[in-house]
Design an enzyme around this catalytic site. Structure first.
Site, PDB file in Angstrom:
ATOM      1  N   GLY A  46       0.863  -1.178   0.000  1.00 37.25           N
ATOM      2  CA  GLY A  46       0.000   0.000   0.000  1.00 37.25           C
ATOM      3  C   GLY A  46       0.889   1.213   0.000  1.00 37.25           C
ATOM      4  N   SER A  48       3.407   3.110   2.620  1.00 32.33           N
ATOM      5  CA  SER A  48       3.989   2.918   3.953  1.00 32.33           C
ATOM      6  C   SER A  48       3.850   4.137   4.862  1.00 32.33           C
ATOM      7  CB  SER A  48       5.451   2.513   3.826  1.00 32.33           C
ATOM      8  OG  SER A  48       6.154   3.435   3.040  1.00 32.33           O
ATOM      9  N   CYS A  78       5.980  -5.454   0.166  1.00 29.98           N
ATOM     10  CA  CYS A  78       6.134  -4.109  -0.408  1.00 29.98           C
ATOM     11  C   CYS A  78       6.084  -3.026   0.678  1.00 29.98           C
ATOM     12  CB  CYS A  78       5.128  -3.898  -1.533  1.00 29.98           C
ATOM     13  SG  CYS A  78       5.671  -2.637  -2.692  1.00 29.98           S
ATOM     14  N   ILE A 134       5.546  -3.062  -7.733  1.00 27.85           N
ATOM     15  CA  ILE A 134       4.793  -1.829  -7.958  1.00 27.85           C
ATOM     16  C   ILE A 134       5.392  -0.723  -7.099  1.00 27.85           C
ATOM     17  CG2 ILE A 134       2.519  -0.728  -7.855  1.00 27.85           C
ATOM     18  CD1 ILE A 134       1.312  -3.564  -8.046  1.00 27.85           C
ATOM     19  N   ARG A 135       6.030   0.210  -7.751  1.00 32.19           N
ATOM     20  CA  ARG A 135       6.728   1.299  -7.019  1.00 32.19           C
ATOM     21  C   ARG A 135       7.387   0.706  -5.767  1.00 32.19           C
ATOM     22  NH1 ARG A 135       5.730   6.465  -4.538  1.00 32.19           N
ATOM     23  NH2 ARG A 135       3.687   5.842  -3.840  1.00 32.19           N
ATOM     24  N   HIS A 171       4.702  -8.448  -4.806  1.00 33.87           N
ATOM     25  CA  HIS A 171       3.327  -8.748  -4.377  1.00 33.87           C
ATOM     26  C   HIS A 171       2.870 -10.148  -4.804  1.00 33.87           C
ATOM     27  CE1 HIS A 171       2.035  -4.619  -3.252  1.00 33.87           C
ATOM     28  NE2 HIS A 171       2.918  -4.232  -4.159  1.00 33.87           N
ATOM     29  N   GLU A 173       0.526 -11.746  -3.658  1.00 33.75           N
ATOM     30  CA  GLU A 173      -0.945 -11.776  -3.559  1.00 33.75           C
ATOM     31  C   GLU A 173      -1.625 -11.289  -4.836  1.00 33.75           C
ATOM     32  OE1 GLU A 173       1.063  -9.690  -2.180  1.00 33.75           O
ATOM     33  OE2 GLU A 173       0.255  -7.654  -2.253  1.00 33.75           O
TER      34      GLU A 173
HETATM   35  N1  GLN Z   1       5.837   2.975  -2.812  1.00 32.21           N
HETATM   36  C1  GLN Z   1       5.095   2.492  -1.680  1.00 32.21           C
HETATM   37  C2  GLN Z   1       5.698   2.981  -0.362  1.00 32.21           C
HETATM   38  O1  GLN Z   1       6.714   3.543  -0.354  1.00 32.21           O
HETATM   39  C3  GLN Z   1       5.019   0.976  -1.674  1.00 32.21           C
HETATM   40  C4  GLN Z   1       4.247   0.499  -2.860  1.00 32.21           C
HETATM   41  C5  GLN Z   1       3.537  -0.797  -2.670  1.00 32.21           C
HETATM   42  O2  GLN Z   1       3.291  -1.257  -1.543  1.00 32.21           O
HETATM   43  N2  GLN Z   1       3.139  -1.387  -3.779  1.00 32.21           N
HETATM   44  O3  GLN Z   1       5.136   2.790   0.650  1.00 32.21           O
END
Ligand code: GLN
Length: 197
Positions: A46, A48, A78, A134-135, A171, A173
């Site tokens: 998500g 952080s 993540c 993802i990022r 991820h 999931e």
């Molecule tokens: N870029 C988000 C962060 O720094 C992490 C991205 C993710 O959980 N997919 O919290």
């Protein structure tokens, strides 16, 4: 075996769905008392900084840290991995400091730089694990008691285990591959039989 999924922010529904594919009905955790009796906890991906703030607001930091100390399993994916870290390269968020790892957030750039990568994971079988980043964060320091489970082709670690604690940059999931969740369940079952394995 009782598994909780931190459900205050991020993709907790996807974790719950994957666990149910493995026959495990998990508990959504939003309040400290919902951690009671759990054998394991997943901290989802998500954002952080938001996760960190909400965990403070709902008084979840200390009881989650206690779970980890009592040899219950905790797995961060993540943003969840960022929360598991001992230190990160920025001041915000404040990690839970559960694992002896250093983490850099958004290590691959912006949302548009998200990518997928097949990873060889020795713990599984010979079929690579299709990992979705993802990022994503990356692990930039690995402490002594920490085992690297997977790394990128350039050698940067993206999945680690330290006893009862697990962290992945990516991820699982969001795939149909249940191996990582099964690995977490096996780890949890082993801890329940006797900690420290
Ligand atoms: N870029 C988000 C962060 O720094 C992490 C991205 C993710 O959980 N997919 O919290």
């Amino acid at each position: 075996m009782k598994i909780g999924v931190l459900a205050i922010q991020g993709d907790f529904i996807e974790h719950i769905a994957l666990l149910s594919k493995l026959g495990v009905i998990s508990r959504q955790v939003r309040l400290p008392e919902q951690l009671e009796g759990l054998d394991g906890l997943i901290i989802p991906g998500g954002e952080s900084t938001t996760l960190s703030r909400l965990m403070s607001m709902y008084h979840l930091r200390q009881p989650v840290a206690q779970m980890a100390q009592r040899h219950k399993t905790v797995w961060g994916t993540c943003a969840g991995m960022i929360m598991m870290a001992h230190e990160i390269t920025e001041e915000d968020p404040i990690p839970l400091q559960l694992m002896d790892i250093g983490v850099q957030r958004n290590a691959f750039g912006r949302q548009i730089d998200s990518f997928e990568q097949d990873l060889d994971i020795a713990e599984f079988n010979t079929t690579p694990f299709h990992a979705i980043f993802i990022r994503a964060p990356v692990i930039i320091r690995v402490g002594e008691g920490v085992k690297v489970l997977a790394e990128l082709p350039d050698g940067r670690p993206v999945a680690v285990r330290q006893g009862n604690l697990l962290a992945t940059s990516f991820h699982p999931e969001l795939t149909r591959d249940t191996r990582f969740h099964q690995y977490f369940l096996d780890l949890t079952a082993n801890q329940a039989n006797g900690p420290g394995q």
